[in-house]
Design an enzyme around this catalytic site. Structure first.
Site: not given
Ligand SMILES: *[C@@H]1O[C@H](CO)[C@@H](O)[C@H](O)[C@H]1NC(C)=O
Ligand SMILES: *[C@@H]1O[C@H](CO)[C@@H](O)[C@H](O)[C@H]1NC(C)=O
Ligand SMILES: *[C@@H]1O[C@H](CO)[C@@H](O)[C@H](O)[C@H]1NC(C)=O
Ligand SMILES: *[C@@H]1O[C@H](CO)[C@@H](O)[C@H](O)[C@H]1NC(C)=O
Ligand SMILES: *[C@@H]1O[C@H](CO)[C@@H](O)[C@H](O)[C@H]1NC(C)=O
Length: 342
Positions: A147, A149, A151
């Site tokens: 993953e 990310d 954010e």
């Protein structure tokens, strides 16, 4: 939170949400000194315009470029479709977070390497407790998932929205970095990108690299080896997001929260895989047809290194520098921390 049922991607999201809500950021992160927030913008830089990635490169396979690309060609809403009111062209939408639910969409396909972007304007005003995420992920229910990310952690009016990035390889994350950026992400549209190739992952905004994660397989460290979907969501991260979880979301006072998103037409330039665990079709032994796998993208340019050093001043948390965290959490510091970062 997400309504279950239809989409395969839903599972990934639900898993991700659960994981994310448990990510308690360390006290050291909270204590970390905060760079002064300055609303200044970069005047000019000579790094390449991100638009080059959405143009056909010489040698790109035709099949890849034949489809017109709008939201519906690439993505679907995975929960509460009414929280994603797309316009009639499929090139713009609001993502709406209110008491009734979150907003999220994900790609139909999974990819192995590529350049993934979203153009977004974050909720203005007091966005405490909200998290806007743009990320790539393989099946998050599997213990060895990969993953990448980005954010955005909401904040009170006038306080900086924090950009947190993280990387999971074979299920191992704990690689949070945080930046209070040099601009206010709720002031206007910016294009956030994740560029992933066989040499490195580059995360950034517009043409500015913010973080790099190198492929250190040659030194025995694992690197991404699964197909990943592309996801975007706006959700409630009250437990941890704003000022260490002290300020929760308040729908009555500050809601609804709306992130405006666009740029879908060029948001996915990736090598599509038939299945997450079979990426052979995207690992080219010889010259690759994809521009993100060709120079100058296989190593950082001088200018990119210069920009990365410039961006350092906006970093408010770096897992590699959090020396109290690892003994406290009974973990060893990820091995790349002991290597030259780029
Ligand atoms: C994701 O992994 C879980 C656990 O192995 C599995 O039950 C589920 O079917 C997988 N989802 C997809 C879409 O493959
Ligand atoms: C969406 O597409 C329409 C029709 O091509 C165009 O007029 C409009 O400017 C586009 N809007 C955005 C936000 O890209
Ligand atoms: C919110 O604002 C505070 C105070 O300026 C700052 O320390 C923090 O980094 C900002 N971001 C978050 C997510 O709390
Ligand atoms: C922002 O909203 C939170 C609730 O989410 C509230 O506790 C806080 O006082 C508000 N801040 C300002 C500056 O209005
Ligand atoms: C770390 O390990 C020690 C000794 O095994 C244990 O007592 C402690 O509870 C562990 N701490 C955490 C946060 O897991």
């Amino acid at each position: 939170m997400a309504r279950s049922g239809n989409a395969a991607v839903t599972l990934t999201l639900v898993a991700f949400l659960c994981v994310a809500s448990l990510l308690v950021v360390s006290e050291a992160a909270l204590r970390a000194s905060v760079a002064p927030f300055e609303r200044r913008s970069l005047e000019r830089n000579t790094w390449q315009n991100p638009q080059v990635y959405s143009q056909k490169c010489p040698g790109d396979p035709d099949w890849y470029w034949t489809k017109p690309k709008n939201f519906w060609n690439l993505y679907k809403s995975y929960c509460n479709p009414q929280h994603l009111p797309l316009n009639r062209y499929g090139n713009y939408s609001e993502m709406i977070l209110n008491q009734q639910g979150i907003s999220g969409f994900g790609s139909y396909s999974q990819y192995f390497t590529g350049r993934f972007t979203v153009k977004a304007k974050l909720p203005p005003g007091n966005s405490s407790g909200t998290v806007f995420a743009f990320y790539t992920s393989s099946n998050g229910s599997k213990p060895d998932h990969d993953e990448i990310d980005i954010e955005f952690l909401g904040n009170e009016t006038g306080k900086p929205i924090t950009m947190q990035t993280n990387v999971f390889v074979n299920g191992m994350g704990n690689r949070e970095m945080r930046h209070n950026l040099w601009f206010d992400p709720s002031d206007g549209y910016h294009e956030y990108f994740i560029q992933w190739n066989s040499a490195m992952v580059l995360i950034g905004v517009d043409s500015i690299p913010i973080r790099v994660f190198m492929n250190n397989e040659a030194h025995g460290l694992p690197y991404f080896n699964k197909g990943q979907g592309v996801f975007c969501s706006l959700w409630d991260g009250s437990k941890w997001a704003t000022q260490g979880g002290r300020i929760h979301i308040d729908y009555e006072l500050n809601g609804p929260f709306i992130t405006q998103v666009t740029g879908f037409g060029r948001s996915i330039n990736g090598c599509r895989v038939q299945s997450e665990r079979n990426v052979l079709g995207c690992q080219y032994p010889g010259p690759t047809p994809f521009c993100w796998e060709r120079p100058p993208h296989l190593r950082l340019t001088r200018n990119q290194k210069h920009l990365l050093r410039w961006v350092d001043q906006f970093c408010v948390y770096d897992y590699c520098k959090d020396n109290l965290r690892w003994p406290r959490e009974n973990m060893t510091k990820p091995a790349e921390c002991n290597m030259i970062p780029y």
